[in-house]
Design a protein around this motif. Structure first.
Motif, PDB file in Angstrom:
ATOM      1  N   THR A  48       0.834  -1.201   0.000  1.00  0.00           N
ATOM      2  CA  THR A  48       0.000   0.000   0.000  1.00  0.00           C
ATOM      3  C   THR A  48       0.869   1.251   0.000  1.00  0.00           C
ATOM      4  O   THR A  48       0.603   2.206  -0.732  1.00  0.00           O
ATOM      5  CB  THR A  48      -0.953   0.009   1.208  1.00  0.00           C
ATOM      6  N   SER A  49       1.929   1.227   0.792  1.00  0.00           N
ATOM      7  CA  SER A  49       2.802   2.404   0.832  1.00  0.00           C
ATOM      8  C   SER A  49       3.505   2.616  -0.508  1.00  0.00           C
ATOM      9  O   SER A  49       3.665   3.754  -0.955  1.00  0.00           O
ATOM     10  CB  SER A  49       3.814   2.301   1.975  1.00  0.00           C
ATOM     11  N   VAL A  50       3.889   1.546  -1.176  1.00  0.00           N
ATOM     12  CA  VAL A  50       4.536   1.673  -2.491  1.00  0.00           C
ATOM     13  C   VAL A  50       3.547   2.238  -3.515  1.00  0.00           C
ATOM     14  O   VAL A  50       3.909   3.104  -4.326  1.00  0.00           O
ATOM     15  CB  VAL A  50       5.132   0.325  -2.961  1.00  0.00           C
ATOM     16  N   VAL A  51       2.303   1.788  -3.473  1.00  0.00           N
ATOM     17  CA  VAL A  51       1.294   2.306  -4.407  1.00  0.00           C
ATOM     18  C   VAL A  51       1.055   3.800  -4.161  1.00  0.00           C
ATOM     19  O   VAL A  51       1.004   4.590  -5.107  1.00  0.00           O
ATOM     20  CB  VAL A  51      -0.027   1.510  -4.299  1.00  0.00           C
ATOM     21  N   PHE A  52       0.944   4.195  -2.893  1.00  0.00           N
ATOM     22  CA  PHE A  52       0.739   5.612  -2.594  1.00  0.00           C
ATOM     23  C   PHE A  52       1.974   6.428  -2.967  1.00  0.00           C
ATOM     24  O   PHE A  52       1.858   7.555  -3.450  1.00  0.00           O
ATOM     25  CB  PHE A  52       0.359   5.819  -1.127  1.00  0.00           C
ATOM     26  N   TRP A  53       3.175   5.867  -2.746  1.00  0.00           N
ATOM     27  CA  TRP A  53       4.412   6.529  -3.151  1.00  0.00           C
ATOM     28  C   TRP A  53       4.382   6.771  -4.664  1.00  0.00           C
ATOM     29  O   TRP A  53       4.670   7.877  -5.122  1.00  0.00           O
ATOM     30  CB  TRP A  53       5.616   5.670  -2.756  1.00  0.00           C
ATOM     31  N   ALA A  54       4.042   5.739  -5.432  1.00  0.00           N
ATOM     32  CA  ALA A  54       4.003   5.864  -6.894  1.00  0.00           C
ATOM     33  C   ALA A  54       2.976   6.911  -7.322  1.00  0.00           C
ATOM     34  O   ALA A  54       3.232   7.704  -8.249  1.00  0.00           O
ATOM     35  CB  ALA A  54       3.697   4.510  -7.538  1.00  0.00           C
ATOM     36  N   ALA A  55       1.837   6.944  -6.648  1.00  0.00           N
ATOM     37  CA  ALA A  55       0.814   7.936  -6.982  1.00  0.00           C
ATOM     38  C   ALA A  55       1.318   9.349  -6.707  1.00  0.00           C
ATOM     39  O   ALA A  55       1.088  10.275  -7.495  1.00  0.00           O
ATOM     40  CB  ALA A  55      -0.465   7.669  -6.193  1.00  0.00           C
ATOM     41  N   HIS A  56       2.028   9.528  -5.602  1.00  0.00           N
ATOM     42  CA  HIS A  56       2.586  10.841  -5.283  1.00  0.00           C
ATOM     43  C   HIS A  56       3.664  11.242  -6.291  1.00  0.00           C
ATOM     44  O   HIS A  56       3.716  12.389  -6.718  1.00  0.00           O
ATOM     45  CB  HIS A  56       3.154  10.855  -3.862  1.00  0.00           C
ATOM     46  N   VAL A  57       4.519  10.302  -6.639  1.00  0.00           N
ATOM     47  CA  VAL A  57       5.558  10.589  -7.630  1.00  0.00           C
ATOM     48  C   VAL A  57       4.913  10.990  -8.954  1.00  0.00           C
ATOM     49  O   VAL A  57       5.274  12.009  -9.556  1.00  0.00           O
ATOM     50  CB  VAL A  57       6.499   9.370  -7.823  1.00  0.00           C
ATOM     51  N   PHE A  58       3.952  10.208  -9.402  1.00  0.00           N
ATOM     52  CA  PHE A  58       3.276  10.499 -10.666  1.00  0.00           C
ATOM     53  C   PHE A  58       2.633  11.884 -10.629  1.00  0.00           C
ATOM     54  O   PHE A  58       2.799  12.679 -11.558  1.00  0.00           O
ATOM     55  CB  PHE A  58       2.223   9.438 -10.970  1.00  0.00           C
ATOM     56  N   SER A  59       1.907  12.178  -9.568  1.00  0.00           N
ATOM     57  CA  SER A  59       1.214  13.467  -9.515  1.00  0.00           C
ATOM     58  C   SER A  59       2.192  14.634  -9.455  1.00  0.00           C
ATOM     59  O   SER A  59       1.943  15.681 -10.053  1.00  0.00           O
ATOM     60  CB  SER A  59       0.225  13.512  -8.352  1.00  0.00           C
ATOM     61  N   ARG A  60       3.308  14.463  -8.764  1.00  0.00           N
ATOM     62  CA  ARG A  60       4.306  15.541  -8.720  1.00  0.00           C
ATOM     63  C   ARG A  60       5.006  15.716 -10.057  1.00  0.00           C
ATOM     64  O   ARG A  60       5.270  16.834 -10.477  1.00  0.00           O
ATOM     65  CB  ARG A  60       5.333  15.285  -7.629  1.00  0.00           C
ATOM     66  N   LEU A  61       5.298  14.611 -10.716  1.00  0.00           N
ATOM     67  CA  LEU A  61       6.008  14.706 -11.990  1.00  0.00           C
ATOM     68  C   LEU A  61       5.128  15.247 -13.109  1.00  0.00           C
ATOM     69  O   LEU A  61       5.575  16.005 -13.951  1.00  0.00           O
ATOM     70  CB  LEU A  61       6.572  13.346 -12.397  1.00  0.00           C
ATOM     71  N   PHE A  62       3.883  14.843 -13.128  1.00  0.00           N
ATOM     72  CA  PHE A  62       3.030  15.197 -14.252  1.00  0.00           C
ATOM     73  C   PHE A  62       2.001  16.262 -13.921  1.00  0.00           C
ATOM     74  O   PHE A  62       1.493  16.908 -14.829  1.00  0.00           O
ATOM     75  CB  PHE A  62       2.356  13.946 -14.815  1.00  0.00           C
ATOM     76  N   GLY A  63       1.723  16.467 -12.654  1.00  0.00           N
ATOM     77  CA  GLY A  63       0.743  17.484 -12.291  1.00  0.00           C
ATOM     78  C   GLY A  63       1.248  18.893 -12.512  1.00  0.00           C
ATOM     79  O   GLY A  63       0.651  19.686 -13.234  1.00  0.00           O
ATOM     80  N   SER A  64       2.381  19.204 -11.929  1.00  0.00           N
ATOM     81  CA  SER A  64       2.877  20.576 -12.009  1.00  0.00           C
ATOM     82  C   SER A  64       3.997  20.751 -13.027  1.00  0.00           C
ATOM     83  O   SER A  64       4.430  21.856 -13.280  1.00  0.00           O
ATOM     84  CB  SER A  64       3.382  21.010 -10.632  1.00  0.00           C
ATOM     85  N   ARG A  65       4.455  19.668 -13.622  1.00  0.00           N
ATOM     86  CA  ARG A  65       5.613  19.768 -14.501  1.00  0.00           C
ATOM     87  C   ARG A  65       5.292  19.430 -15.964  1.00  0.00           C
ATOM     88  O   ARG A  65       6.189  19.192 -16.741  1.00  0.00           O
ATOM     89  CB  ARG A  65       6.716  18.850 -13.999  1.00  0.00           C
ATOM     90  N   MET A  66       4.033  19.400 -16.309  1.00  0.00           N
ATOM     91  CA  MET A  66       3.649  19.034 -17.672  1.00  0.00           C
ATOM     92  C   MET A  66       4.187  20.029 -18.697  1.00  0.00           C
ATOM     93  O   MET A  66       4.271  19.713 -19.870  1.00  0.00           O
ATOM     94  CB  MET A  66       2.127  18.955 -17.805  1.00  0.00           C
ATOM     95  N   VAL A  67       4.528  21.216 -18.264  1.00  0.00           N
ATOM     96  CA  VAL A  67       4.919  22.255 -19.210  1.00  0.00           C
ATOM     97  C   VAL A  67       6.375  22.151 -19.658  1.00  0.00           C
ATOM     98  O   VAL A  67       6.765  22.815 -20.601  1.00  0.00           O
ATOM     99  CB  VAL A  67       4.666  23.664 -18.619  1.00  0.00           C
ATOM    100  N   HIS A  68       7.176  21.335 -18.984  1.00  0.00           N
ATOM    101  CA  HIS A  68       8.573  21.218 -19.422  1.00  0.00           C
ATOM    102  C   HIS A  68       9.014  19.767 -19.457  1.00  0.00           C
ATOM    103  O   HIS A  68       8.362  18.881 -18.933  1.00  0.00           O
ATOM    104  CB  HIS A  68       9.503  22.067 -18.553  1.00  0.00           C
ATOM    105  N   HIS A  69      10.136  19.550 -20.093  1.00  0.00           N
ATOM    106  CA  HIS A  69      10.689  18.208 -20.266  1.00  0.00           C
ATOM    107  C   HIS A  69      11.178  17.639 -18.933  1.00  0.00           C
ATOM    108  O   HIS A  69      11.808  18.329 -18.148  1.00  0.00           O
ATOM    109  CB  HIS A  69      11.841  18.271 -21.267  1.00  0.00           C
ATOM    110  N   LEU A  70      10.872  16.384 -18.706  1.00  0.00           N
ATOM    111  CA  LEU A  70      11.342  15.708 -17.490  1.00  0.00           C
ATOM    112  C   LEU A  70      12.677  15.033 -17.766  1.00  0.00           C
ATOM    113  O   LEU A  70      12.812  14.303 -18.737  1.00  0.00           O
ATOM    114  CB  LEU A  70      10.339  14.642 -17.049  1.00  0.00           C
TER     115      LEU A  70
END
Length: 172
Positions: A58-80
């Motif tokens: 469960t913690s790994v799934v929530f970690w992945a969800a947080h990583v995904f949301s941080r990477l793609f939520g606020s950073r969609m405007v530039h290259h990762l």
């Protein structure tokens, strides 16, 4: 431009990293672990290995969800970059780390002679202690006064007690 030795530069980076440590994930992860324990404990009998895996997965799934949301939520405007992905993964790591002590408590519970309910209560206590501890450390590291550190700990203890009340109500 100042010229620093590699050791001085490394020390400065270490101090900067320590100053920017964010304990939000550890507090959140501890609360998540407590919720998982309560949810599993209210369902009756469970194998210890199942609860350990449930906590960690469960913690790994929530970690992945947080990583995904941080990477793609606020950073969609530039290259990762790979460095950015690694940094965000590391920043969110405390969510997973917070599940390890309660999972460890479950794993060692047979050595303490605990049954299912005793194991669930031990894991819950460990998770809540982590939650209160990390919140207090976060306040201290942010330079909060002793009073504000006490408030941070008390608020997180209150949140934890809500989970305990839920556990008691659901079991009766």
């Amino acid at each position: 431009m100042s010229h620093r030795t590699p050791a001085e530069a490394s020390e400065t980076r270490g101090q900067t990293a320590a100053a920017h440590l964010d304990y939000t994930g550890a507090v959140y992860g501890s609360l998540l672990a407590a919720s998982v324990v309560v949810g599993a404990g209210t369902l009756g009998s469970f194998p210890r290995l199942e609860l350990v895996l449930l906590l960690l997965c469960t913690s790994v799934v929530f970690w992945a969800a947080h990583v995904f949301s941080r990477l793609f939520g606020s950073r969609m405007v530039h290259h990762l970059s790979r460095a950015e992905v690694r940094r965000v993964c590391a920043d969110e790591r405390p969510i997973v780390e917070a599940a390890v002590p309660p999972a460890g408590a479950v794993a060692i519970s047979p050595l303490l002679g605990l049954g299912v309910q005793g194991t669930a209560w031990l894991a819950l206590a460990v998770a809540l202690a982590g939650q209160v501890g990390w919140a207090t450390v976060a306040a201290a590291r942010a330079g909060a006064s002793r009073r504000l550190m006490l408030v941070a700990g008390a608020v997180n203890l209150l949140l934890g007690m809500v989970i305990v009340v839920v556990k008691v109500v659901l079991q009766h």
